[in-house]
Design a protein around this motif. Structure first.
Motif, PDB file in Angstrom:
ATOM      1  N   VAL A 203       0.850  -1.193   0.000  1.00 53.36           N
ATOM      2  CA  VAL A 203       0.000   0.000   0.000  1.00 53.36           C
ATOM      3  C   VAL A 203       0.884   1.241   0.000  1.00 53.36           C
ATOM      4  CG1 VAL A 203      -1.930  -1.144   1.180  1.00 53.36           C
ATOM      5  CG2 VAL A 203      -0.167   0.004   2.532  1.00 53.36           C
ATOM      6  N   LYS A 204       0.281   2.368  -0.364  1.00 59.96           N
ATOM      7  CA  LYS A 204       1.024   3.632  -0.385  1.00 59.96           C
ATOM      8  C   LYS A 204       0.974   4.351   0.955  1.00 59.96           C
ATOM      9  CE  LYS A 204       0.222   4.352  -5.338  1.00 59.96           C
ATOM     10  NZ  LYS A 204      -0.386   5.253  -6.362  1.00 59.96           N
ATOM     11  N   ASN A 205       0.136   3.860   1.851  1.00 56.75           N
ATOM     12  CA  ASN A 205      -0.029   4.498   3.164  1.00 56.75           C
ATOM     13  C   ASN A 205       1.221   4.354   4.024  1.00 56.75           C
ATOM     14  OD1 ASN A 205      -2.569   3.103   2.120  1.00 56.75           O
ATOM     15  ND2 ASN A 205      -3.469   4.587   3.530  1.00 56.75           N
ATOM     16  N   LYS A 206       1.338   5.257   4.977  1.00 59.04           N
ATOM     17  CA  LYS A 206       2.351   5.080   6.015  1.00 59.04           C
ATOM     18  C   LYS A 206       1.832   4.013   6.961  1.00 59.04           C
ATOM     19  CE  LYS A 206       4.733   7.425   9.829  1.00 59.04           C
ATOM     20  NZ  LYS A 206       6.036   6.845   9.512  1.00 59.04           N
ATOM     21  N   VAL A 207       2.638   2.975   7.184  1.00 64.00           N
ATOM     22  CA  VAL A 207       2.201   1.841   8.008  1.00 64.00           C
ATOM     23  C   VAL A 207       3.207   1.593   9.131  1.00 64.00           C
ATOM     24  CG1 VAL A 207       1.620  -0.623   8.049  1.00 64.00           C
ATOM     25  CG2 VAL A 207       1.040   0.754   6.026  1.00 64.00           C
ATOM     26  N   PHE A 208       2.687   1.523  10.348  1.00 60.44           N
ATOM     27  CA  PHE A 208       3.502   1.082  11.476  1.00 60.44           C
ATOM     28  C   PHE A 208       3.299  -0.430  11.592  1.00 60.44           C
ATOM     29  CE2 PHE A 208       2.619   5.547  12.704  1.00 60.44           C
ATOM     30  CZ  PHE A 208       3.928   5.988  12.901  1.00 60.44           C
ATOM     31  N   SER A 209       4.324  -1.184  11.236  1.00 61.67           N
ATOM     32  CA  SER A 209       4.249  -2.648  11.289  1.00 61.67           C
ATOM     33  C   SER A 209       4.724  -3.110  12.666  1.00 61.67           C
ATOM     34  CB  SER A 209       5.118  -3.256  10.197  1.00 61.67           C
ATOM     35  OG  SER A 209       4.658  -2.858   8.912  1.00 61.67           O
ATOM     36  N   ILE A 210       3.860  -3.822  13.377  1.00 61.10           N
ATOM     37  CA  ILE A 210       4.137  -4.201  14.766  1.00 61.10           C
ATOM     38  C   ILE A 210       4.028  -5.712  14.924  1.00 61.10           C
ATOM     39  CG2 ILE A 210       3.383  -3.921  17.165  1.00 61.10           C
ATOM     40  CD1 ILE A 210       2.051  -1.267  16.230  1.00 61.10           C
ATOM     41  N   ASP A 211       5.019  -6.295  15.589  1.00 60.96           N
ATOM     42  CA  ASP A 211       4.952  -7.730  15.883  1.00 60.96           C
ATOM     43  C   ASP A 211       5.892  -8.056  17.034  1.00 60.96           C
ATOM     44  OD1 ASP A 211       4.268 -10.470  15.673  1.00 60.96           O
ATOM     45  OD2 ASP A 211       4.058 -10.275  13.504  1.00 60.96           O
ATOM     46  N   LEU A 212       5.880  -9.320  17.431  1.00 62.69           N
ATOM     47  CA  LEU A 212       6.687  -9.750  18.574  1.00 62.69           C
ATOM     48  C   LEU A 212       8.180  -9.731  18.281  1.00 62.69           C
ATOM     49  CD1 LEU A 212       4.435 -12.759  19.603  1.00 62.69           C
ATOM     50  CD2 LEU A 212       4.664 -10.604  20.845  1.00 62.69           C
ATOM     51  N   VAL A 213       8.523  -9.934  16.997  1.00 58.99           N
ATOM     52  CA  VAL A 213       9.920  -9.952  16.569  1.00 58.99           C
ATOM     53  C   VAL A 213      10.049  -9.114  15.309  1.00 58.99           C
ATOM     54  CG1 VAL A 213      11.790 -11.404  15.672  1.00 58.99           C
ATOM     55  CG2 VAL A 213      10.410 -12.214  17.569  1.00 58.99           C
ATOM     56  N   ALA A 214      11.151  -8.386  15.201  1.00 60.16           N
ATOM     57  CA  ALA A 214      11.404  -7.574  14.007  1.00 60.16           C
ATOM     58  C   ALA A 214      12.305  -8.348  13.057  1.00 60.16           C
ATOM     59  CB  ALA A 214      12.053  -6.241  14.389  1.00 60.16           C
ATOM     60  N   ASN A 215      11.705  -9.071  12.102  1.00 61.23           N
ATOM     61  CA  ASN A 215      12.515  -9.762  11.109  1.00 61.23           C
ATOM     62  C   ASN A 215      12.697  -8.922   9.851  1.00 61.23           C
ATOM     63  OD1 ASN A 215       9.945  -9.891  10.095  1.00 61.23           O
ATOM     64  ND2 ASN A 215       9.919 -12.095   9.753  1.00 61.23           N
ATOM     65  N   ASP A 216      12.318  -7.652   9.973  1.00 61.94           N
ATOM     66  CA  ASP A 216      12.462  -6.675   8.892  1.00 61.94           C
ATOM     67  C   ASP A 216      12.780  -5.345   9.576  1.00 61.94           C
ATOM     68  OD1 ASP A 216      11.204  -4.432   7.075  1.00 61.94           O
ATOM     69  OD2 ASP A 216      11.470  -6.151   5.750  1.00 61.94           O
ATOM     70  N   PRO A 217      13.679  -4.537   9.012  1.00 59.64           N
ATOM     71  CA  PRO A 217      14.051  -3.265   9.665  1.00 59.64           C
ATOM     72  C   PRO A 217      12.875  -2.338   9.936  1.00 59.64           C
ATOM     73  CG  PRO A 217      15.565  -3.779   7.870  1.00 59.64           C
ATOM     74  CD  PRO A 217      14.457  -4.778   7.779  1.00 59.64           C
ATOM     75  N   SER A 218      11.799  -2.493   9.161  1.00 58.59           N
ATOM     76  CA  SER A 218      10.654  -1.590   9.331  1.00 58.59           C
ATOM     77  C   SER A 218       9.706  -2.028  10.443  1.00 58.59           C
ATOM     78  CB  SER A 218       9.867  -1.504   8.019  1.00 58.59           C
ATOM     79  OG  SER A 218       9.298  -2.769   7.685  1.00 58.59           O
ATOM     80  N   VAL A 219       9.897  -3.227  10.993  1.00 61.87           N
ATOM     81  CA  VAL A 219       8.967  -3.771  11.981  1.00 61.87           C
ATOM     82  C   VAL A 219       9.351  -3.324  13.396  1.00 61.87           C
ATOM     83  CG1 VAL A 219       8.056  -5.889  13.013  1.00 61.87           C
ATOM     84  CG2 VAL A 219       8.452  -5.779  10.544  1.00 61.87           C
ATOM     85  N   ILE A 220       8.339  -2.939  14.167  1.00 62.93           N
ATOM     86  CA  ILE A 220       8.530  -2.572  15.568  1.00 62.93           C
ATOM     87  C   ILE A 220       8.279  -3.810  16.418  1.00 62.93           C
ATOM     88  CG2 ILE A 220       7.722  -1.105  17.447  1.00 62.93           C
ATOM     89  CD1 ILE A 220       6.663   0.847  15.285  1.00 62.93           C
ATOM     90  N   ALA A 221       9.296  -4.264  17.120  1.00 62.48           N
ATOM     91  CA  ALA A 221       9.159  -5.458  17.958  1.00 62.48           C
ATOM     92  C   ALA A 221       8.708  -5.059  19.360  1.00 62.48           C
ATOM     93  CB  ALA A 221      10.485  -6.212  18.021  1.00 62.48           C
ATOM     94  N   CYS A 222       7.586  -5.614  19.795  1.00 66.63           N
ATOM     95  CA  CYS A 222       7.079  -5.293  21.132  1.00 66.63           C
ATOM     96  C   CYS A 222       5.926  -6.217  21.492  1.00 66.63           C
ATOM     97  CB  CYS A 222       6.613  -3.838  21.190  1.00 66.63           C
ATOM     98  SG  CYS A 222       5.202  -3.487  20.120  1.00 66.63           S
ATOM     99  N   ASP A 223       5.529  -6.165  22.739  1.00 65.98           N
ATOM    100  CA  ASP A 223       4.300  -6.799  23.180  1.00 65.98           C
ATOM    101  C   ASP A 223       3.165  -5.920  22.653  1.00 65.98           C
ATOM    102  OD1 ASP A 223       2.056  -7.709  24.502  1.00 65.98           O
ATOM    103  OD2 ASP A 223       2.856  -7.432  26.513  1.00 65.98           O
ATOM    104  N   MET A 224       2.228  -6.510  21.937  1.00 68.25           N
ATOM    105  CA  MET A 224       1.208  -5.700  21.254  1.00 68.25           C
ATOM    106  C   MET A 224       0.217  -5.047  22.207  1.00 68.25           C
ATOM    107  SD  MET A 224       0.421  -7.650  17.666  1.00 68.25           S
ATOM    108  CE  MET A 224      -0.235  -9.133  18.421  1.00 68.25           C
TER     109      MET A 224
END
Length: 283
Positions: free
Chosen positions: A149-170
């Protein structure tokens, strides 16, 4: 006369010897032809002797074993994620990030059998709306949504297997309050404390923002131990939402579209239905 007879006898004897010598010489000059060789049979294998190794068959057998072990490992992790809290799952993957890769490899294999992917429907929904909408993807996995998508997306998950992902408890994200326009849960309401994920989503979502929830259909099948979808929607609405629509057409998953009210009072003591664990069958 007698002398003549003796002479004839000696001449005859010499001729016979000469013929015998010639015959022996010819026999010696002829090549010796061996009888044709009979085909030899392979030695009989004892019934206790293992068969000769076949490299192709052995390779295929090992591949099948690896697939089964990988599938069993995935199902074990999957069951753990559905029966523990988000914080416990976060700590589990924090100690051994490789488990996250094993889980998502198995997850992708399972999804390959689905005729339609819920993330693709959500991608289409976002592409049909303004690209200025800011999105928070809770339980993003490999960040498929953000990549399409063209939107700005905050990608959140338990583990960051991609530099753009925020790793945290959801249930505790670093996002600011009222900072996003759309929150997405795509097959990610896992864990015994899933209501806390929805409460965190409510915190970060702007008034009039959208909450999209896609879940495995069996989790909302009351006839087979699943939650009543109407009771689930009622609980979400008590957080301050309006149910805009629900899509029950797909046999594999359900999709709910909620919109946050502009002004809503916080309701305490919401009774949330239990969402049963989604345990994948052995293939």
């Amino acid at each position: 006369m007698a002398g003549e007879g003796k002479r004839r006898s000696r001449r005859g004897k010499r001729k016979r010897q000469s013929r015998n010598n010639v015959s022996s010489s010819l026999q010696e000059e002829q090549p010796q032809i061996s009888p044709p060789l009979r085909p030899t049979k392979p030695p009989k294998r004892s019934k206790h002797e293992p068969p000769a190794p076949n490299s192709t068959a052995s390779s295929n057998f090992l591949d099948k074993i690896r697939v089964r072990l990988s599938g069993a490992h995935f199902r074990m992790i999957n069951e753990k994620l559905y029966t523990c809290s988000g914080n416990e799952a976060h700590e589990l993957f924090k100690k051994d990030p490789e488990l996250f890769n094993v889980y998502h490899a198995g997850y992708q294999e399972q999804m390959s059998h689905w005729p339609e992917q819920p993330v693709n429907i959500i991608i289409k929904w976002l592409n049909d709306h303004s690209s200025s909408l800011i999105v928070a993807d809770f339980g993003c996995g490999s960040a498929t949504l953000a990549k399409n998508v063209k939107n700005k997306v905050f990608s959140i998950d338990l583990v960051a297997n991609d530099p753009s992902v925020i790793a945290c408890d959801m249930s505790h994200t670093p996002l600011d309050s009222s900072s996003v326009d759309v929150v997405v849960f795509c097959l990610s309401l896992m864990g015994t404390n899933f209501p806390s994920y929805l409460q965190e989503a409510n915190r970060v979502l702007k008034p009039c923002g959208w909450l999209l929830v896609a879940e495995v259909r069996s989790r909302f099948d009351p006839n087979n131990g699943g939650a009543d979808p109407d009771k689930f929607c009622e609980a979400v609405c008590k957080l301050g939402y309006t149910l805009v629509s629900k899509d029950l057409r797909n046999k594999m998953f359900v999709l709910f579209y909620f919109r946050k009210k502009e002004k809503a009072s916080l309701v305490k003591g919401i009774e949330w239905p239990e969402l049963k664990a989604c345990l994948y069958k052995r293939r």
